[in-house]
Design a protein around this motif. Structure first.
Motif, PDB file in Angstrom:
ATOM      1  N   PHE A  66       0.816  -1.079  -0.108  1.00 53.05           N
ATOM      2  CA  PHE A  66      -0.074  -0.009   0.128  1.00 53.05           C
ATOM      3  C   PHE A  66       0.942   1.275  -0.235  1.00 53.05           C
ATOM      4  N   CYS A  67       2.051   1.069   0.245  1.00 57.85           N
ATOM      5  CA  CYS A  67       2.805   2.359   0.614  1.00 57.85           C
ATOM      6  C   CYS A  67       3.432   3.078  -0.475  1.00 57.85           C
ATOM      7  N   ALA A  68       3.275   4.553  -0.190  1.00 58.12           N
ATOM      8  CA  ALA A  68       3.659   5.365  -1.293  1.00 58.12           C
ATOM      9  C   ALA A  68       4.814   6.196  -0.989  1.00 58.12           C
ATOM     10  N   CYS A  69       5.216   5.652   0.051  1.00 55.89           N
ATOM     11  CA  CYS A  69       6.642   6.318   0.648  1.00 55.89           C
ATOM     12  C   CYS A  69       7.833   6.213  -0.353  1.00 55.89           C
ATOM     13  N   ARG A  70       8.845   7.135  -0.624  1.00 52.95           N
ATOM     14  CA  ARG A  70       9.889   6.738  -1.083  1.00 52.95           C
ATOM     15  C   ARG A  70      10.929   5.893  -0.307  1.00 52.95           C
ATOM     16  N   GLY A 110      12.757   9.830   9.981  1.00 47.35           N
ATOM     17  CA  GLY A 110      11.670   9.090   9.160  1.00 47.35           C
ATOM     18  C   GLY A 110      12.054   8.401   7.924  1.00 47.35           C
ATOM     19  N   GLY A 111      11.225   7.995   7.091  1.00 46.43           N
ATOM     20  CA  GLY A 111      11.586   6.814   6.121  1.00 46.43           C
ATOM     21  C   GLY A 111      10.462   6.639   5.189  1.00 46.43           C
ATOM     22  N   GLY A 112      10.404   5.514   4.688  1.00 45.19           N
ATOM     23  CA  GLY A 112      11.356   4.444   5.032  1.00 45.19           C
ATOM     24  C   GLY A 112      11.114   3.912   6.729  1.00 45.19           C
ATOM     25  N   THR A 113      12.068   3.244   6.884  1.00 45.88           N
ATOM     26  CA  THR A 113      12.202   2.577   8.508  1.00 45.88           C
ATOM     27  C   THR A 113      13.347   3.056   9.123  1.00 45.88           C
ATOM     28  N   PRO A 114      13.502   3.856   9.735  1.00 44.32           N
ATOM     29  CA  PRO A 114      14.616   4.323  10.349  1.00 44.32           C
ATOM     30  C   PRO A 114      15.122   3.387  11.559  1.00 44.32           C
ATOM     31  N   GLU A 144      10.242   7.377  13.471  1.00 47.49           N
ATOM     32  CA  GLU A 144       8.951   6.581  12.983  1.00 47.49           C
ATOM     33  C   GLU A 144       9.371   5.267  13.227  1.00 47.49           C
ATOM     34  N   ILE A 145       8.615   4.464  13.714  1.00 47.76           N
ATOM     35  CA  ILE A 145       9.066   3.044  14.352  1.00 47.76           C
ATOM     36  C   ILE A 145       7.916   2.021  13.446  1.00 47.76           C
ATOM     37  N   ASP A 146       8.586   1.032  12.976  1.00 50.50           N
ATOM     38  CA  ASP A 146       7.690   0.040  12.392  1.00 50.50           C
ATOM     39  C   ASP A 146       7.733  -1.089  13.593  1.00 50.50           C
ATOM     40  N   PRO A 147       6.437  -1.468  13.887  1.00 51.55           N
ATOM     41  CA  PRO A 147       6.483  -2.207  15.182  1.00 51.55           C
ATOM     42  C   PRO A 147       7.032  -3.711  14.586  1.00 51.55           C
ATOM     43  N   ALA A 207       0.111   7.099  16.668  1.00 48.89           N
ATOM     44  CA  ALA A 207      -0.158   6.151  15.532  1.00 48.89           C
ATOM     45  C   ALA A 207      -0.789   6.376  14.361  1.00 48.89           C
ATOM     46  N   ASP A 208      -0.267   5.783  13.148  1.00 52.61           N
ATOM     47  CA  ASP A 208      -0.926   6.056  11.892  1.00 52.61           C
ATOM     48  C   ASP A 208      -1.796   4.823  11.551  1.00 52.61           C
ATOM     49  N   ILE A 209      -3.257   5.324  11.159  1.00 47.94           N
ATOM     50  CA  ILE A 209      -3.860   4.626  10.759  1.00 47.94           C
ATOM     51  C   ILE A 209      -4.668   4.861   9.293  1.00 47.94           C
ATOM     52  N   LEU A 238      -5.285   9.911  11.049  1.00 48.91           N
ATOM     53  CA  LEU A 238      -6.155   9.205  10.317  1.00 48.91           C
ATOM     54  C   LEU A 238      -6.127   9.555   8.848  1.00 48.91           C
ATOM     55  N   TYR A 239      -5.089   8.843   8.032  1.00 48.75           N
ATOM     56  CA  TYR A 239      -4.891   9.393   6.642  1.00 48.75           C
ATOM     57  C   TYR A 239      -5.803   8.492   5.839  1.00 48.75           C
ATOM     58  N   GLY A 240      -6.394   9.245   4.741  1.00 50.62           N
ATOM     59  CA  GLY A 240      -6.981   8.411   3.610  1.00 50.62           C
ATOM     60  C   GLY A 240      -6.043   7.731   2.661  1.00 50.62           C
ATOM     61  N   TYR A 241      -6.199   6.570   2.515  1.00 46.76           N
ATOM     62  CA  TYR A 241      -5.407   5.769   1.618  1.00 46.76           C
ATOM     63  C   TYR A 241      -5.238   6.416   0.149  1.00 46.76           C
ATOM     64  N   ALA A 242      -3.949   6.839  -0.328  1.00 47.30           N
ATOM     65  CA  ALA A 242      -4.039   7.328  -1.491  1.00 47.30           C
ATOM     66  C   ALA A 242      -3.456   6.225  -2.423  1.00 47.30           C
ATOM     67  N   HIS A 243      -4.436   5.784  -3.158  1.00 44.69           N
ATOM     68  CA  HIS A 243      -4.077   4.658  -4.209  1.00 44.69           C
ATOM     69  C   HIS A 243      -3.433   5.282  -5.543  1.00 44.69           C
TER      70      HIS A 243
HETATM   71  C1  SAM Z   1       7.404   6.283   6.367  1.00 44.44           C
HETATM   72  S1  SAM Z   1       5.742   5.258   6.773  1.00 44.44           S
HETATM   73  C2  SAM Z   1       5.577   4.438   8.502  1.00 44.44           C
HETATM   74  C3  SAM Z   1       7.179   4.084   9.202  1.00 44.44           C
HETATM   75  C4  SAM Z   1       7.499   2.748   9.245  1.00 44.44           C
HETATM   76  N1  SAM Z   1       7.935   2.563   7.982  1.00 44.44           N
HETATM   77  C5  SAM Z   1       6.062   2.011   9.433  1.00 44.44           C
HETATM   78  O1  SAM Z   1       5.874   1.388   8.427  1.00 44.44           O
HETATM   79  O2  SAM Z   1       5.429   1.499  10.508  1.00 44.44           O
HETATM   80  C6  SAM Z   1       4.768   6.648   7.412  1.00 44.44           C
HETATM   81  C7  SAM Z   1       3.238   6.319   7.070  1.00 44.44           C
HETATM   82  O3  SAM Z   1       2.941   6.807   5.677  1.00 44.44           O
HETATM   83  C8  SAM Z   1       1.330   6.470   5.624  1.00 44.44           C
HETATM   84  N2  SAM Z   1       1.348   6.189   4.132  1.00 44.44           N
HETATM   85  C9  SAM Z   1       2.096   5.328   3.451  1.00 44.44           C
HETATM   86  N3  SAM Z   1       1.520   5.228   2.272  1.00 44.44           N
HETATM   87  C10 SAM Z   1       0.498   5.643   2.128  1.00 44.44           C
HETATM   88  C11 SAM Z   1      -0.640   5.790   1.104  1.00 44.44           C
HETATM   89  N4  SAM Z   1      -0.563   5.155   0.093  1.00 44.44           N
HETATM   90  N5  SAM Z   1      -1.786   6.496   1.477  1.00 44.44           N
HETATM   91  C12 SAM Z   1      -1.657   7.004   2.635  1.00 44.44           C
HETATM   92  N6  SAM Z   1      -0.908   7.080   3.628  1.00 44.44           N
HETATM   93  C13 SAM Z   1       0.150   6.506   3.697  1.00 44.44           C
HETATM   94  C14 SAM Z   1       1.395   5.300   6.491  1.00 44.44           C
HETATM   95  O4  SAM Z   1       0.345   5.421   7.396  1.00 44.44           O
HETATM   96  C15 SAM Z   1       2.809   5.134   7.054  1.00 44.44           C
HETATM   97  O5  SAM Z   1       2.508   4.576   8.327  1.00 44.44           O
END
Ligand code: SAM
Ligand code: SF4
Length: 451
Positions: A66-70, A110-114, A144-147, A207-209, A238-243
């Motif tokens: 799902f992740c859109a992060c770089r 932040g990250g990624g996963t620091p 930012e912590i990935d559990p 917490a991010d949901i 509470l982020y909207g999932y960006a597809h």
């Molecule tokens: C860098 S990531 C989180 C840190 C860590 N790597 C983890 O996964 O727990 C930061 C946040 O971006 C949000 N995120 C990532 N992709 C997304 C997407 N496609 N739409 C909305 N939020 C997104 C997620 O909620 C995620 O927890």
């Protein structure tokens, strides 16, 4: 007319709008800003002032679909160690031009996963930073912590380095949703991570949901939020999932037919929102919730809430420096972004140069419009007195800007002698209303759904 049909009439369920973590938004950055200008802006920071520092770690052990992060996946530590050396050099280079006496009010990894850094790497990174800029009193150091990617040794290293805020990624607790988004994370793992974090004295936990995930229903959302509430986070994003599978290729693994429709996204958001409010959380801006005593709540009440690249913040520093690949810095003069590709960034730093690749020099009405947009995103209101006092604009011109927004959103905005106000029923439109104060070419500007 129901609220939903009114919102539909205003295009909420069709529009794509920016999230306005900066103005202008990053798609409008250009080549006017290079490493030389970045250095000039750093050198112009006031001596003995407080700044914020962001460090980007673009690696993960697992790549969630799902992740859109770089970020890039790696199983071995060697690219991470090599990147750490690059970061240490970049920090040293910054230290050479940072004016005397500058201290950190905020440090964010932040990250990624620091947290995939090994404990010795965390200590080295924190040590390099401390050498160039000590923490200010009451500084906040968040990570930012990935559990799934944390253990006692790494948390000990973070606590020793002074971490006092943690942000964990949860997304959703439902097993089918987790399977579909490629992120398996049991409730027990999340709870254990939180207990370990708190046992080390970390005073605040975010917490991010996400809402709008495949197979999400209001029942499942209710269960996930209740589970999250049982862990008592201090803040929730509470982020909207960006597809955006055309940008984040991993998302092609997610079946688009399982995604909720825009109207359902609004219901999912509302479901979660009500649960947080029932539990006495304060609603912060468009997508955060915080406990009564949290810094974001206090900032909102004091009218000092701000927006930066990480979302909402109570940080008042006017300078935020971003180090690492793709990081963005913000100065009173403008924005500067590092090369996005880790290889390009690395090459520049190894050659003794900052990797600044693009940015934006603030000019003309940029600062005025940035503040109008930030005020709407943070407070849902613009104070005419504040704007007339802070910017070179007359009341007639400000009224014209209000009138243009009101014309685009008839019956949704309140305009008075005090300013412009977005009433509660119109708040799902906030990003769209903010867009009416954006002077840049909107076709370029945003990719994420307005809700
Ligand atoms: C860098 S990531 C989180 C840190 C860590 N790597 C983890 O996964 O727990 C930061 C946040 O971006 C949000 N995120 C990532 N992709 C997304 C997407 N496609 N739409 C909305 N939020 C997104 C997620 O909620 C995620 O927890
Ligand atoms: S959600 Fe976190 S762990 Fe998953 S790919 Fe994104 S940054 Fe990496």
């Amino acid at each position: 007319m129901t609220q939903k049909s009114q919102l539909a009439q205003h295009g909420l369920f069709d529009a794509k709008v920016p999230r306005y973590t900066s103005y202008p938004t990053s798609p409008h950055f250009n080549n006017d800003v290079d490493a030389g200008l970045f250095s000039d802006w750093v050198s112009a920071i006031k001596p003995n002032s407080e700044i914020s520092l962001y460090i980007h770690v673009p690696f993960c052990r697992r790549l969630c679909w799902f992740c859109a992060c770089r970020t890039q996946g790696t199983q071995s530590d060697s690219p991470v160690r090599a990147y750490l050396e690059v970061l240490k050099s970049e920090i040293k280079m910054l230290g050479r031009i940072l004016p005397e006496g500058v201290r950190l009010s905020r440090l964010h990894w932040g990250g990624g996963t620091p947290t995939l850094l090994a404990p010795d790497m965390m200590a080295q990174l924190a040590g390099s930073i401390a050498e160039i800029a000590p923490f200010a009193p009451d500084a906040e150091f968040s990570v930012e912590i990935d559990p799934n990617e944390i253990d006692k040794a790494r948390l000990d290293a973070l606590a020793a380095a002074g971490m006092n805020r943690a942000s964990i990624g949860v997304q959703d607790f439902d097993p089918e949703i987790q399977q579909t988004i490629g992120r398996i994370q049991s409730f027990d793992i999340t709870r254990d991570a939180i207990e370990m974090i708190r046992a080390r004295g970390t005073s605040s936990l975010n917490a991010d949901i996400l809402y709008g995930l495949p197979h999400q229903t209001t029942e499942r959302m209710t269960q996930s939020v209740q589970k999250l509430l049982s862990l008592s986070p201090d803040r929730v994003a509470l982020y909207g999932y960006a597809h955006v599978p055309w940008m984040a290729k991993r998302q092609q693994m997610i079946p688009s037919e399982a995604l909720p429709a825009p109207q359902e996204r609004l219901e999912l958001y509302d479901t979660a929102r009500k649960l947080f409010l029932w539990d006495k959380y304060t609603e912060i801006g468009i997508d955060h919730f915080a406990t009564q005593t949290d810094g974001l709540t206090r900032a909102q009440q004091a009218g000092t809430l701000k927006r930066n690249f990480q979302g909402y913040t109570d940080d008042q520093s006017e300078v935020l420096i971003g180090l690492g690949a793709s990081s963005i810095s913000r100065f009173p003069q403008g924005y500067a972004q590092n090369a996005a590709a880790t290889s390009v960034h690395t090459k520049a730093i190894r050659n003794g140069q900052f990797s600044t690749a693009r940015g934006h020099v603030l000019r003309g009405e940029d600062r005025l419009r940035a503040r109008l947009i930030e005020a709407l995103m943070c407070d849902f209101r613009i104070s005419s007195a504040e704007i007339l006092g802070a910017f070179n604009i007359c009341d007639a011109a400000l009224q014209q800007l209000y009138a243009a927004a009101s014309h685009s959103f008839p019956e949704m905005l309140q305009i008075s002698s005090e300013g412009l106000y977005i009433p509660k029923h119109a708040r799902p439109l906030t990003r769209m209303i903010a867009r009416s104060f954006d002077a840049y070419d909107l076709s370029k500007a945003g990719h994420s759904s307005a809700i």
